[in-house]
Write an enzyme that holds these catalytic residues in place. Structure first.
Site, PDB file in Angstrom:
ATOM      1  CG  HIS A 122      -2.023   0.980   1.195  1.00  0.00           C
ATOM      2  ND1 HIS A 122      -1.807   2.328   1.346  1.00  0.00           N
ATOM      3  CD2 HIS A 122      -3.356   0.823   1.014  1.00  0.00           C
ATOM      4  CE1 HIS A 122      -2.971   2.962   1.262  1.00  0.00           C
ATOM      5  NE2 HIS A 122      -3.933   2.068   1.065  1.00  0.00           N
TER       6      HIS A 122
ATOM      7  CG  LEU B 157      -4.381   1.518   5.659  1.00  0.00           C
ATOM      8  CD1 LEU B 157      -3.508   1.356   4.431  1.00  0.00           C
ATOM      9  CD2 LEU B 157      -5.604   0.618   5.548  1.00  0.00           C
TER      10      LEU B 157
ATOM     11  CD  GLU C 260      -6.398   4.024  -3.273  1.00  0.00           C
ATOM     12  OE1 GLU C 260      -5.554   3.151  -3.045  1.00  0.00           O
ATOM     13  OE2 GLU C 260      -7.202   3.960  -4.207  1.00  0.00           O
TER      14      GLU C 260
ATOM     15  CG  HIS D  81      -2.808  -2.843   2.313  1.00  0.00           C
ATOM     16  ND1 HIS D  81      -3.271  -2.565   3.584  1.00  0.00           N
ATOM     17  CD2 HIS D  81      -3.836  -2.607   1.484  1.00  0.00           C
ATOM     18  CE1 HIS D  81      -4.540  -2.171   3.510  1.00  0.00           C
ATOM     19  NE2 HIS D  81      -4.910  -2.196   2.252  1.00  0.00           N
TER      20      HIS D  81
ATOM     21  NE  ARG E 134      -7.312  -5.297  -2.123  1.00  0.00           N
ATOM     22  CZ  ARG E 134      -7.520  -4.161  -1.458  1.00  0.00           C
ATOM     23  NH1 ARG E 134      -8.504  -3.354  -1.813  1.00  0.00           N
ATOM     24  NH2 ARG E 134      -6.764  -3.844  -0.433  1.00  0.00           N
TER      25      ARG E 134
END
Lengths: 318, 557
Positions: B229, B239, B242, B337, B372
């Site tokens: 990620h 994290l 996004e 990620h 992905r």
């Protein structure tokens, strides 16, 4: 930095299964959390140390425990912040108000049973729309404040009511109930509030604020419980001692500008509620002895007209 | 022995969606999960869920194309078509269940922009969409009265005459080992992030389901496709959604330049994740980083947008990096990620082992291919969770239970006994760290032959030392020390399949970027790599990619 974790240990399988404290001296990075410290212990020092943890970012709700006597998430508590003033070890204990299974792992079953008891699922009436329900974004944003709850149990751990009455639904389950009561798509508000008006429900909170204090996600469960009380009373649930207490309180202020502490219990319990009234006699005697007996003749304060105008304006707004 | 028609392993979004579908289909369904359902890692999905709603002027074909391009043409297009076509109804049914999706001014579902997509089609709940979906699915599981065995840890799958017949499971509270017999088993156990160190993944993401299925004979596919990620926090590796870039945040290098201009002039920060991560790593490697990081700048978004839409990352940056995102940029870097690969399934979740299904991150349908898109993982879990639940319960109706007994647990009991008696020299934590660091060093954003060969040696060295592991806790009650040690066994299997698949793919595609073979090679490698466990060790196989109407093209953002 160096730090000492003083961890409460309990192993039911051991030959001497008494709870005791064990100290671990650690050398950790300055940014390390209490959870980092505990993981370091179980991975490098003492593999038998047992705790729940998973996400390390305050979203899974696994690692609520008491840190220096207060509930919180180990993963978002920095070791540097948790070291007591003047130094010394950080004391780590399992969450309170739940039975200890082993070390820092407690039995959450009663917690989940109470969440289940508030029927925490959307109950709309009528046919589902073809597309989404239309709902104002403000309502969704407001609910998001409660949906942010990660069910970590910190509030339940430090709830002062649960400490004396395990029948209380507790702050987490009641906050969950609140989210459904205010959801514009839910049509079960009446039955939900009727249930929450019962013993163990919204009126059993003592407004001690502990749950608001310890919640790591800003859910403020007590504020939700108070909002549920308002909604219950608006729905006509005015028969409980709690609701009558609130009404009597407001009546007194509206009438005289201050609290009539003699009338308050009588109005709350009812004049002919002999057992309850008799139960107050020792309180009265103690108050008398301490010189704190409220005046028999309750007089209005100067400027009470202004207070009544505030009440009128608030009531006309409803 | 415990009997159920359909046994689901894992209670994240895929598992609970499967449970509801199987229950609706009349099956006696149960879920086993090593953590309480709301502790599952689906929680961590922050940004949203993609769906092309036709009444918003969007088209599932556009979503499919973006997904296929994002996958670097390794995704199977028949599966992607199904996912994108069913996305709208899946999002709407989650809304009907009670998810508090963000709305527009008319009170209808609002969207945000996400990486690698030309349309804003990501539906969201602030920046905790996964949590909001997970908790609502749990509400529905409570409502449906699905039996959930919480804090039960699966030791092995039972395969009887070539068919999956149930699982052997350890109850953590008591240490008791049970045989759970089922006519169909759905693996929905999530990812394997902890095979890498660091990783954004929760500590529970240890690849259990992939390893269990692999050991039971189901091949793992596209295991080399590991997503890094672009925005993970310096230090802890937590994290940062996004969604921050979706809301307009910029990426800056040490000179203050928006460096994505050089790599993806059209999509900029919202190019596909593999593209952004490679760009960041290039900046860092070429000396334009700051202390191994680049910067994510949210300051210009304003306090209101941050408060309403990015509140969680505001908290995360404050709690875990001491950064106030309204005033300072956040130091971030690419971090492990997501695993695109997994248990090979068809579009109904069926694996190569009859009776065994898989859905969610542990599965590989494959809809993500080599990379992905953000907000496609939640969609994947729900669509294929539901389909697996439906098909597994159909299968369960058509057959009796296999003739197995409690004796099926004997191998696992013996394995546990041996582990507890083994007074070896290594604690699992040391081995896990060595494994994770080797994987992160050799199989991150950029790879090469020599490094991957080195990784294989290191993984096999950890496997060798694992024979000499010591479980300090000998007790029955909540023995997590034993559980972590068993998980490490799963992780070693997963790591080996990743390295073997990565060595096999002699090109660069999606997240698999080889500095020694930098180009995509459609002539030879427009195909999947599978690893199958055999008595002689892992065996590599290939499968062609399913192409329906989108022919591979050069990938420019």
């Amino acid at each position: 930095m160096k730090a000492t974790l003083r961890v409460r240990r309990f192993d039911p399988d051991s030959d001497t299964p008494e709870a005791h404290f064990q100290e671990y001296d650690l050398d950790v990075e300055d940014s390390a959390t209490v959870l980092d410290g505990l993981i370091k212990v179980r991975e490098e020092v003492d593999g038998t140390l047992t705790l729940r943890c998973s996400c390390r970012s305050a979203i899974c709700g696994s690692c609520a425990m008491r840190i220096n006597g207060q509930a919180g998430l180990a993963c978002n508590t920095k070791i540097s912040d948790a070291v007591p003033r003047g130094g010394g070890p950080i004391t780590i204990e399992p969450a309170g108000n739940m039975q200890i299974i082993k070390d820092l792992v407690v039995d959450f079953q009663p917690f989940w049973d109470k969440v289940r008891a508030v029927e925490p699922w959307l109950q709309p009436e009528g046919p589902e729309p073809e597309t989404e329900y239309v709902a104002p974004n403000d309502a969704m944003l407001h609910e998001a404040g409660v949906m942010a709850c990660i069910m970590c149990g910190a509030c339940v751990s430090d709830c002062t009511v649960l400490a004396v009455d395990s029948n209380f639904l507790g702050p987490a389950a009641l906050a969950k109930a609140y989210r459904l009561v205010v959801d514009p798509r839910d049509d079960a508000e009446a039955s939900r509030l009727a249930r929450l008006d019962e013993y163990g429900g919204v009126w059993d909170c003592t407004r001690c604020m502990e749950c608001v204090e310890v919640c790591p996600k800003g859910v403020a469960p007590m504020d939700r419980i108070m909002a549920l009380r308002d909604k219950a009373m608006e729905r006509g649930h005015t028969g409980t001692y709690g609701a009558r207490h609130a009404d009597a309180f407001a009546d007194s202020i509206k009438h005289s500008g201050w609290l009539d502490e003699l009338k308050l219990p009588i109005k709350t319990f009812g004049l002919f509620n002999i057992p309850k009234i008799l139960g107050l006699v020792p309180v009265g005697i103690r108050a008398q002895l301490a010189g704190k007996r409220p005046p028999i003749f309750h007089k209005s304060i100067p400027g009470v007209q202004g207070i009544r105008r505030i009440f009128d304006r608030m009531e006309s707004r409803r | 022995m415990i009997n159920h028609d359909v046994l689901i392993i894992g209670a994240g979004l895929a598992g609970m969606r499967a449970a509801l579908a199987a229950g609706d289909n009349g099956a006696d369904v149960a879920v086993v999960t090593k953590v309480h359902p709301v502790r599952s890692h689906s929680n961590a999905a922050q940004g949203g869920i993609n769906a092309a709603l036709t009444d918003r002027g969007d088209d599932w074909r556009d979503h499919a194309y973006d997904t296929i391009k994002g996958s670097d043409y390794l995704g199977d297009q028949d599966a992607i078509e199904i996912m994108c076509r069913e996305a709208g109804s899946e999002v709407i049914s989650m809304e009907h269940m009670g998810v508090i999706f963000s709305r527009d001014e008319e009170g209808r579902l609002g969207t945000r922009a996400f990486g690698g997509q030309r349309q804003a089609r990501t539906f969201f709940v602030a920046d905790f969409t996964g949590q909001a979906l997970l908790h609502v699915l749990h509400e529905q599981v409570l409502k449906a009265g699905v039996r959930v065995y919480e804090e039960w840890f699966v030791l092995s799958l039972i395969v009887e005459e070539g068919q999956c017949a149930g699982a052997v499971v350890m109850e953590m509270r008591t240490g008791g080992v049970h045989v759970m017999r089922a006519k169909a088993v759905i693996m929905a156990s999530g990812g394997l992030g902890r095979v890498f160190e660091p990783s954004t993944n929760a500590l529970i993401c240890t690849g259990d389901g992939m390893a269990l299925s692999y050991r039971a004979g189901a091949p793992l596919m596209d295991q080399e496709m590991v997503q890094y990620h672009p925005t993970t926090l310096k230090g802890s590796g937590v994290l940062i959604t996004e969604g921050a870039r979706g809301e307009g945040a910029h990426l800056l290098n040490s000179k203050g330049e928006r460096f994505m201009e050089r790599y993806a002039p059209n999509m900029m920060e919202l190019a596909s994740r593999d593209v952004v991560s490679r760009s960041e790593q290039t900046e860092i490697d070429e000396g334009r980083g700051i202390d191994g990081c680049v910067l994510l700048d949210c300051r210009h978004l304003g306090e209101q947008v941050i408060r309403e839409k990015l509140s969680q990352i505001q908290d995360i940056a404050r709690d875990f990096a001491g950064v106030d995102i309204t005033r300072e940029p956040i130091p971030i870097r690419p971090g492990m990620h997501y695993q695109m690969g997994g248990i090979k399934t068809d579009v109904n979740g069926s694996t190569a082992v009859p009776g065994l299904y898989a859905a969610g991150e542990c599965a590989c349908v494959s809809v993500h291919g080599g990379n992905r898109l953000g907000a496609n993982s939640l969609l994947d879990t729900l669509v294929f969770g539901r389909r697996s639940g439906q098909h597994a319960s159909d299968l369960a109706k058509s057959k009796p239970h296999a003739p197995i007994t409690d004796a099926a647990a004997e191998d696992d009991l013996e394995r546990i006994r041996a582990l507890l008696e083994n007074d070896g020299e290594y604690m699992f934590g040391r081995l896990r760290l060595d494994l994770g660091r080797a994987m992160d060093r050799r199989l991150s954003v950029f790879r090469n032959q020599q490094g991957m060969e080195q990784a294989l040696t290191e993984v096999r060295d950890v496997r060798e030392r694992y024979r000499n592991v010591r479980v300090a806790d000998k007790g029955k009650t909540f023995n997590t020390n034993l559980m972590f040690t068993l998980e490490l066994g799963f992780m070693i299997d997963c790591a080996e399949t990743i390295v073997l698949s990565a060595l096999e793919r002699r090109e660069s595609r999606g997240a698999h970027t080889r500095t020694d073979m930098p180009d995509r090679d459609d002539d030879n490698w427009l195909k999947h790599v599978l690893v199958k466990s055999t008595p002689d060790g892992p065996r590599i196989e290939h499968l062609p990619v399913v192409i329906t109407e989108w022919e591979p093209q050069a990938r420019v953002y």
